[in-house]
Structure formats: C-alpha cells, structure tokens
Motif scaffolding. Sequence first.
Motif, short mmCIF file in Angstrom:
data_model
loop_
_atom_site.label_atom_id
_atom_site.label_comp_id
_atom_site.label_asym_id
_atom_site.label_seq_id
_atom_site.Cartn_x
_atom_site.Cartn_y
_atom_site.Cartn_z
N ASN A 1 0.82 -1.22 0.00
CA ASN A 1 0.00 0.00 0.00
C ASN A 1 0.86 1.26 0.00
OD1 ASN A 1 -2.39 -1.41 0.01
ND2 ASN A 1 -2.80 -1.13 2.18
N GLN A 2 1.82 1.30 0.90
CA GLN A 2 2.64 2.50 1.04
C GLN A 2 3.49 2.72 -0.22
OE1 GLN A 2 5.53 4.58 4.40
NE2 GLN A 2 5.35 2.36 4.36
N LEU A 3 4.03 1.64 -0.76
CA LEU A 3 4.85 1.77 -1.97
C LEU A 3 4.04 2.34 -3.12
CD1 LEU A 3 7.55 1.34 -3.38
CD2 LEU A 3 6.87 -1.03 -3.83
N ASN A 4 2.83 1.84 -3.30
CA ASN A 4 1.98 2.33 -4.39
C ASN A 4 1.61 3.80 -4.19
OD1 ASN A 4 2.03 -0.12 -5.72
ND2 ASN A 4 0.13 -0.86 -4.80
N HIS A 5 1.23 4.16 -2.97
CA HIS A 5 0.89 5.57 -2.68
C HIS A 5 2.12 6.47 -2.88
CE1 HIS A 5 -3.15 4.87 -1.30
NE2 HIS A 5 -2.78 4.10 -0.29
N LEU A 6 3.28 5.98 -2.47
CA LEU A 6 4.50 6.77 -2.59
C LEU A 6 4.85 7.02 -4.06
CD1 LEU A 6 6.85 8.07 -0.97
CD2 LEU A 6 8.07 5.89 -1.22
N LYS A 7 4.73 6.00 -4.87
CA LYS A 7 5.01 6.15 -6.30
C LYS A 7 4.11 7.22 -6.92
CE LYS A 7 6.68 1.48 -7.39
NZ LYS A 7 6.35 0.22 -8.12
N LYS A 8 2.83 7.16 -6.63
CA LYS A 8 1.89 8.11 -7.21
C LYS A 8 2.21 9.53 -6.77
CE LYS A 8 -1.93 4.79 -7.54
NZ LYS A 8 -3.26 4.41 -7.00
N GLU A 9 2.53 9.70 -5.49
CA GLU A 9 2.82 11.04 -4.97
C GLU A 9 4.11 11.61 -5.55
OE1 GLU A 9 2.13 14.53 -3.07
OE2 GLU A 9 0.76 12.81 -3.19
N LEU B 1 12.43 1.20 -4.52
CA LEU B 1 12.63 2.50 -3.86
C LEU B 1 13.83 3.23 -4.45
CD1 LEU B 1 11.88 1.56 -0.15
CD2 LEU B 1 10.50 3.05 -1.62
N ILE B 2 14.92 2.53 -4.63
CA ILE B 2 16.11 3.18 -5.20
C ILE B 2 15.81 3.72 -6.59
CG2 ILE B 2 18.46 2.76 -6.05
CD1 ILE B 2 18.82 0.83 -3.66
N ALA B 3 15.13 2.93 -7.42
CA ALA B 3 14.77 3.39 -8.77
C ALA B 3 13.83 4.59 -8.70
CB ALA B 3 14.13 2.24 -9.56
N PHE C 1 13.52 6.80 -6.24
CA PHE C 1 14.23 7.97 -5.73
C PHE C 1 15.17 8.54 -6.80
CE2 PHE C 1 13.87 6.10 -1.16
CZ PHE C 1 12.51 6.37 -1.18
N GLN C 2 15.76 7.66 -7.60
CA GLN C 2 16.62 8.12 -8.69
C GLN C 2 15.84 9.01 -9.66
OE1 GLN C 2 19.85 7.64 -9.27
NE2 GLN C 2 20.53 5.75 -8.32
N LYS C 3 14.63 8.60 -9.99
CA LYS C 3 13.82 9.31 -10.98
C LYS C 3 13.13 10.54 -10.40
CE LYS C 3 11.46 5.62 -12.04
NZ LYS C 3 10.49 4.69 -12.67
N SER C 4 13.03 10.61 -9.07
CA SER C 4 12.19 11.62 -8.44
C SER C 4 12.98 12.76 -7.81
CB SER C 4 11.30 10.96 -7.37
OG SER C 4 10.49 9.96 -7.95
N LYS C 5 14.24 12.90 -8.18
CA LYS C 5 15.08 14.00 -7.70
C LYS C 5 15.31 13.96 -6.20
CE LYS C 5 13.52 17.87 -9.43
NZ LYS C 5 13.18 19.10 -10.18
N ALA C 6 15.46 12.75 -5.65
CA ALA C 6 15.84 12.63 -4.24
C ALA C 6 17.26 13.15 -4.07
CB ALA C 6 15.76 11.19 -3.78
N LYS C 7 17.50 13.86 -2.97
CA LYS C 7 18.83 14.36 -2.64
C LYS C 7 19.50 13.50 -1.58
CE LYS C 7 19.06 17.79 -5.43
NZ LYS C 7 20.10 17.83 -6.48
N ILE C 8 18.72 13.06 -0.59
CA ILE C 8 19.28 12.28 0.51
C ILE C 8 18.19 11.44 1.14
CG2 ILE C 8 18.90 14.13 2.19
CD1 ILE C 8 21.50 13.24 3.59
N VAL C 9 18.56 10.24 1.58
CA VAL C 9 17.70 9.40 2.43
C VAL C 9 18.36 9.36 3.81
CG1 VAL C 9 16.77 7.11 2.87
CG2 VAL C 9 16.84 8.01 0.53
N LEU C 10 17.65 9.81 4.82
CA LEU C 10 18.13 9.81 6.20
C LEU C 10 17.53 8.62 6.93
CD1 LEU C 10 17.51 13.60 6.86
CD2 LEU C 10 19.76 12.54 6.68
N SER C 11 18.36 7.86 7.62
CA SER C 11 17.84 6.69 8.34
C SER C 11 18.66 6.43 9.60
CB SER C 11 17.86 5.45 7.43
OG SER C 11 19.17 5.19 6.98
N GLY C 12 18.13 5.56 10.44
CA GLY C 12 18.79 5.20 11.70
C GLY C 12 19.00 3.70 11.77
N HIS C 13 18.57 3.11 12.87
CA HIS C 13 18.48 1.67 13.07
C HIS C 13 19.81 0.98 13.32
CE1 HIS C 13 16.46 -2.13 13.16
NE2 HIS C 13 17.08 -2.60 12.10
N ILE C 14 20.88 1.32 12.58
CA ILE C 14 22.13 0.57 12.72
C ILE C 14 23.05 1.18 13.78
CG2 ILE C 14 21.99 -0.30 10.36
CD1 ILE C 14 24.23 1.64 9.61
#
Length: 285
Positions: free
Chosen positions: A181-189, A223-225, A227-240
């Motif tokens: 669900n989230q992936l599909n909504h994210l692609k559309k947005e 997601l990587i594809a 973000f590549q097409k959607s002019k992403a500048k940075i992905v910020l994450s934690g967890h590790i």
Amino acid sequence: MKNKKNTLINIIFLIAFTLFNSCKYGSDNLFYTGASVNERTKDGITFLEDNPVQEKLKYNVLIFSDTHFGVKTKTPPYQKLYDYLENIKDSSDYPAFAIGLGDLTDTAGKDEFEQYNTFVQTLENEYNIKTYNTIGNHDCYLSGWDNWKNNCYPHTSFYKFETSNFSYYFLDTGTGTIGKNQLNHLKKEMQKDSKPKIICSHYPLYTSTLLFCLSDTYERNELIALFQKSKAKIVLSGHIHRNETTNLGNFFQQTITSFTYYHEFGILKVDEKNSKVEFEKVDLK
C-alpha cells in the motif's frame, strides 16, 4: 553425550538466529502484534500544511535517531544537546527544526513515549525547534502503534510537507518493510512532485554489510529506482546505530549514530536555492 551436545548447540543457534532476524527484518517477525504496515498506511500519504522554514532558502536541520527512551542501561544526553543549542542560539547554524528517525522509545510503553514527549516539548517550547517523527521498530513493539499515534507528531507514520523548493517525505518502515500500500501511494505522490526531495526512514535502504536494512530486495530496488527518478537528494535513516554514508547514484543515504548509545546527532545543511544538502556529525562526548 554427543547427541546432547549437538542438541544444545542447535538450540543456541535457533535462539541466536531468531533474535538476529528479529532485528534484521523488524519487529513483525517476533515482537510485534498490532496493525501491519499495510493497515497503518492504507489511507495514503498525509500532506501537512507545515512549512517550518517559511521563506528561508538556507537553513540547518537537527537530526537524531535511536533515542531509546526507557532503556535501563543508558541515559539520553539531552542536557548536553540543550547546552549545544544554547551555545549556537545567536548564530546562523541554529536549527530551524528537528527530525527524529525512529526507535524513539525502547519498548513502546506509554511511559517511554511520555519521556520522549518531555524531550521534544522542551526542544519546541524552550528552543523553538519543532520535531517531525519517524516510526522505528522499537516504537512498534507490543502493539505500540496506538501509543505512537497518541504521542508522536504528526500522529501518523506516512506523511510529507513542502518548503519553498523542497519536499520532505517520512516513510513507515517500522516493521522492516514498506508494504504494498505504502509503496503504491509513494510512487503516485512522487511522480507528480517535481521538487527535490529529502526522505526519512528508520530502516536504511542499504548498509555496507547488507544487514539491518530493508530485507526485501524487490522493495529496495523499487525504492532506489523511484528515488533516482524523483530527484531525491538524501535518504536519512537510523536503526544501525552508526554513521554510514552510501552513494546511491543521483542521491546518497546517510545513517545516523544512536543519540543515546553514542551521544551523537547530525546537522543537515540545506541550500534550497542551489538544490544541495550536506550532512555533518556532531559528537557530544
């Protein structure tokens, strides 16, 4: 005797494998019993009217992750952070707002969220720094979703806001997956959003060991594809719980060291006029 020894080794291996995978893949696998990510994001992305920087085109963002409020063996260094902010309050380096990248609590208990709220309310009320929150796997433990919704602004886990020239996206990877669900909504947005993007996710897309990141290779590749097409500048994450910078082509990923375990946080320097972002680690030790 040999059979008993082999049985014991197998039991130890099974326990270690289960615990290891619960961290690697997210709390869905062992500790989580509440609504799935598909349920949490079924209504699509929430668009916030907020613009925490107004018309500014150059500003800094305070980034912290893995505060783990409630953990018994560590204390978050919030007073050191407050002192740091006092020292720069009159400079252009002062943060315009903050982002918390998940695992804000240790076991998702109500009292732990209340401790976290005291921290972020102090940032907002005394330092004029509003915090936008990302959900982590520890925040989902033992059906913690309800506690999250009740305590963490903006009370949803999948949302975005826009500044003059940038879009900020906050993803729900709290249980180790982004979900259909989230992936599909994210692609559309993202396909209809022409602005450069800053993306926040608790789980990284990738780590140098290929452990403790999103485990579904299809999701990662999609997601990587995207973000590549959607002019992403940075992905910020934690967890590790450590800083790691990864070049993913047109954008880079930055993981953030645990605030509570290693007394570090980050400053994201944003230049919207020139569509640039730069990350800087700050050590409070």
